[in-house]
Write a protein that holds these residues in place. Structure first.
Motif, PDB file in Angstrom:
ATOM      1  N   PHE A   1      22.122  72.192  30.494  1.00  0.00           N
ATOM      2  CA  PHE A   1      21.292  71.483  30.392  1.00  0.00           C
ATOM      3  C   PHE A   1      21.235  70.451  29.028  1.00  0.00           C
ATOM      4  N   ALA A   2      22.561  71.250  27.674  1.00  0.00           N
ATOM      5  CA  ALA A   2      22.250  70.841  26.745  1.00  0.00           C
ATOM      6  C   ALA A   2      22.775  69.174  26.944  1.00  0.00           C
ATOM      7  N   SER A   3      23.353  69.458  27.719  1.00  0.00           N
ATOM      8  CA  SER A   3      24.009  67.931  27.581  1.00  0.00           C
ATOM      9  C   SER A   3      22.982  66.484  28.109  1.00  0.00           C
ATOM     10  N   CYS A   4      22.293  67.587  29.018  1.00  0.00           N
ATOM     11  CA  CYS A   4      21.193  66.325  29.324  1.00  0.00           C
ATOM     12  C   CYS A   4      20.348  65.723  28.751  1.00  0.00           C
ATOM     13  N   SER A   5      20.531  64.406  28.833  1.00  0.00           N
ATOM     14  CA  SER A   5      19.142  63.106  28.464  1.00  0.00           C
ATOM     15  C   SER A   5      18.708  62.400  29.108  1.00  0.00           C
ATOM     16  N   ASP A   6      17.468  62.021  28.867  1.00  0.00           N
ATOM     17  CA  ASP A   6      16.689  60.489  29.681  1.00  0.00           C
ATOM     18  C   ASP A   6      17.269  58.989  28.509  1.00  0.00           C
ATOM     19  N   ASP A   7      17.910  58.946  29.124  1.00  0.00           N
ATOM     20  CA  ASP A   7      18.746  57.365  28.459  1.00  0.00           C
ATOM     21  C   ASP A   7      17.261  56.335  27.650  1.00  0.00           C
ATOM     22  N   ASN A   8      15.616  56.610  28.787  1.00  0.00           N
ATOM     23  CA  ASN A   8      15.004  56.054  28.327  1.00  0.00           C
ATOM     24  C   ASN A   8      13.483  56.598  26.859  1.00  0.00           C
ATOM     25  N   ASP A   9      14.832  57.529  26.756  1.00  0.00           N
ATOM     26  CA  ASP A   9      14.117  58.426  25.185  1.00  0.00           C
ATOM     27  C   ASP A   9      13.995  57.956  23.564  1.00  0.00           C
ATOM     28  N   VAL A  10      13.834  56.798  24.192  1.00  0.00           N
ATOM     29  CA  VAL A  10      13.745  56.406  23.176  1.00  0.00           C
ATOM     30  C   VAL A  10      12.264  56.223  22.305  1.00  0.00           C
ATOM     31  N   PRO A  11      12.229  55.780  20.818  1.00  0.00           N
ATOM     32  CA  PRO A  11      10.977  55.352  20.108  1.00  0.00           C
ATOM     33  C   PRO A  11      10.271  54.216  20.216  1.00  0.00           C
ATOM     34  N   ASP A  12       9.097  53.477  20.312  1.00  0.00           N
ATOM     35  CA  ASP A  12       8.393  52.078  20.834  1.00  0.00           C
ATOM     36  C   ASP A  12       8.673  51.800  19.016  1.00  0.00           C
ATOM     37  N   VAL A  13       8.965  51.004  19.047  1.00  0.00           N
ATOM     38  CA  VAL A  13       8.638  50.703  17.311  1.00  0.00           C
ATOM     39  C   VAL A  13       8.940  49.303  16.981  1.00  0.00           C
ATOM     40  N   SER A  14       7.873  48.526  15.966  1.00  0.00           N
ATOM     41  CA  SER A  14       8.004  47.309  15.280  1.00  0.00           C
ATOM     42  C   SER A  14       8.662  47.039  14.474  1.00  0.00           C
ATOM     43  N   VAL A  15       9.556  45.973  14.027  1.00  0.00           N
ATOM     44  CA  VAL A  15      10.120  46.115  12.080  1.00  0.00           C
ATOM     45  C   VAL A  15       9.056  44.622  11.591  1.00  0.00           C
ATOM     46  N   ASN A  16       8.955  45.036  10.563  1.00  0.00           N
ATOM     47  CA  ASN A  16       8.383  44.538   9.430  1.00  0.00           C
ATOM     48  C   ASN A  16       8.699  43.700   8.698  1.00  0.00           C
ATOM     49  N   THR A  17       9.409  42.344   8.095  1.00  0.00           N
ATOM     50  CA  THR A  17      10.026  42.321   7.485  1.00  0.00           C
ATOM     51  C   THR A  17       9.361  41.118   6.919  1.00  0.00           C
ATOM     52  N   GLU A  18       9.627  40.853   5.342  1.00  0.00           N
ATOM     53  CA  GLU A  18       9.529  40.581   4.069  1.00  0.00           C
ATOM     54  C   GLU A  18      10.441  39.696   3.714  1.00  0.00           C
ATOM     55  N   ILE A  19       9.634  38.827   3.535  1.00  0.00           N
ATOM     56  CA  ILE A  19      11.766  37.232   2.978  1.00  0.00           C
ATOM     57  C   ILE A  19      11.404  36.224   2.094  1.00  0.00           C
ATOM     58  N   SER A  20      11.138  36.223   1.411  1.00  0.00           N
ATOM     59  CA  SER A  20      11.882  35.118  -0.179  1.00  0.00           C
ATOM     60  C   SER A  20      12.329  34.711  -0.378  1.00  0.00           C
ATOM     61  N   GLY A  21      12.157  33.117  -0.280  1.00  0.00           N
ATOM     62  CA  GLY A  21      13.578  32.272  -0.647  1.00  0.00           C
ATOM     63  C   GLY A  21      13.927  31.588   0.862  1.00  0.00           C
ATOM     64  N   ALA A  22      13.663  31.670   1.751  1.00  0.00           N
ATOM     65  CA  ALA A  22      13.525  31.236   2.960  1.00  0.00           C
ATOM     66  C   ALA A  22      12.834  30.043   3.776  1.00  0.00           C
ATOM     67  N   TYR A  23      12.533  29.373   4.256  1.00  0.00           N
ATOM     68  CA  TYR A  23      11.566  28.825   5.326  1.00  0.00           C
ATOM     69  C   TYR A  23      11.005  28.765   5.997  1.00  0.00           C
ATOM     70  N   GLN A  24      10.291  28.921   7.583  1.00  0.00           N
ATOM     71  CA  GLN A  24      10.059  28.791   8.341  1.00  0.00           C
ATOM     72  C   GLN A  24       9.074  27.934   9.155  1.00  0.00           C
ATOM     73  N   VAL A  25      10.005  27.208   9.971  1.00  0.00           N
ATOM     74  CA  VAL A  25       8.977  25.941  10.835  1.00  0.00           C
ATOM     75  C   VAL A  25       8.317  26.849  11.944  1.00  0.00           C
ATOM     76  N   PRO A  26       6.434  26.126  12.016  1.00  0.00           N
ATOM     77  CA  PRO A  26       5.851  26.679  12.990  1.00  0.00           C
ATOM     78  C   PRO A  26       6.836  26.638  15.065  1.00  0.00           C
ATOM     79  N   ASN A  27       6.657  27.227  15.212  1.00  0.00           N
ATOM     80  CA  ASN A  27       7.301  27.498  16.618  1.00  0.00           C
ATOM     81  C   ASN A  27       8.388  27.538  16.743  1.00  0.00           C
ATOM     82  N   ASP A  28       8.858  27.732  15.704  1.00  0.00           N
ATOM     83  CA  ASP A  28      10.732  27.870  15.752  1.00  0.00           C
ATOM     84  C   ASP A  28      10.614  29.652  15.073  1.00  0.00           C
ATOM     85  N   ASN A  29      12.119  30.103  16.246  1.00  0.00           N
ATOM     86  CA  ASN A  29      12.373  31.062  15.314  1.00  0.00           C
ATOM     87  C   ASN A  29      13.381  31.267  14.157  1.00  0.00           C
ATOM     88  N   ALA A  30      13.570  30.389  13.412  1.00  0.00           N
ATOM     89  CA  ALA A  30      14.686  30.315  12.834  1.00  0.00           C
ATOM     90  C   ALA A  30      14.656  30.218  11.453  1.00  0.00           C
TER      91      ALA A  30
END
Length: 157
Positions: free
Chosen positions: A16-45
Motif C-alpha cells: 500500500f505504501a509503494s502505490c502512487s498515481d503517476d498523474n498526481d502532480v500539481p498544475d502550475v505555471s512559471v512566471n519569469t522576469e528577464i532583463s538584458g534580453a530582447y523578444q520579437v512578437p510571435n517568436d518564442n526565442a
C-alpha cells in the motif's frame, strides 16, 4: 515465531505504501522576469547581444489547483550544462554572453516544486536563446523585455 508473524502482518502495508498515481502532480505555471534580453512578437526565442548580460530577475509560480505552491530552488542550465543554483527567492541569476558564440542556445530552469496535497516534484521550463553578434543583428521589432508570458511547467515526480 512472533517476529515472523509481525513481518507477515506488515507485508500488506509495504504494498500500500509503494502505490502512487503517476498523474498526481500539481498544475502550475512559471512566471519569469528577464532583463538584458530582447523578444520579437510571435517568436518564442529570446535574443541576446554577444558581450551583454542577461539576468533572470525573478522566477515565481502560479498554482491552478487552488492550493499553495512554492519553488524551493532553481538550477540554471545553459546548453545542457549547469551554470548555477539559487535557493533564495526570487531566484536571480546573471548570464554573461562575453564568451558565448553567436547562434542558437538553450536556457533551462530546473526547479523543485512543493505544492500542498502533492508530492515534491521537479519542474522544467526551457527557453530558446539566440545570441547575435551586435545590436544591428537583432531582428526587426525586437524589444527589450521584462516579464515573459506565463509558461506551463513540465512537472514530474
Amino acid at each position: 515465531m512472533k517476529k515472523l508473524f509481525s513481518l507477515l502482518l506488515a507485508l500488506p502495508m509495504i504494498f500500500f505504501a509503494s502505490c502512487s498515481d503517476d498523474n498526481d502532480v500539481p498544475d502550475v505555471s512559471v512566471n519569469t522576469e528577464i532583463s538584458g534580453a530582447y523578444q520579437v512578437p510571435n517568436d518564442n526565442a529570446l535574443y541576446v547581444v554577444k558581450g551583454e548580460t542577461m539576468t533572470i530577475d525573478a522566477v515565481t509560480l502560479t498554482s491552478h489547483t487552488g492550493k499553495e505552491a512554492a519553488i524551493s530552488s532553481v538550477t540554471y542550465v545553459w546548453d545542457y550544462i549547469s551554470v548555477g543554483t539559487n535557493v533564495v527567492s526570487p531566484f536571480t541569476q546573471s548570464l554573461t554572453m562575453e564568451t558565448v558564440e553567436p547562434g542558437d542556445h538553450l536556457l533551462q530552469l530546473n526547479m523543485i516544486i512543493a505544492a500542498v496535497g502533492y508530492p515534491i516534484t521537479t519542474g522544467v521550463v526551457a527557453y530558446p536563446v539566440k545570441v547575435v553578434e551586435s545590436a544591428e543583428d537583432l531582428p526587426a521589432g525586437a524589444e527589450l523585455m521584462g516579464t515573459l508570458p506565463e509558461a506551463k511547467v513540465k512537472v514530474s515526480e
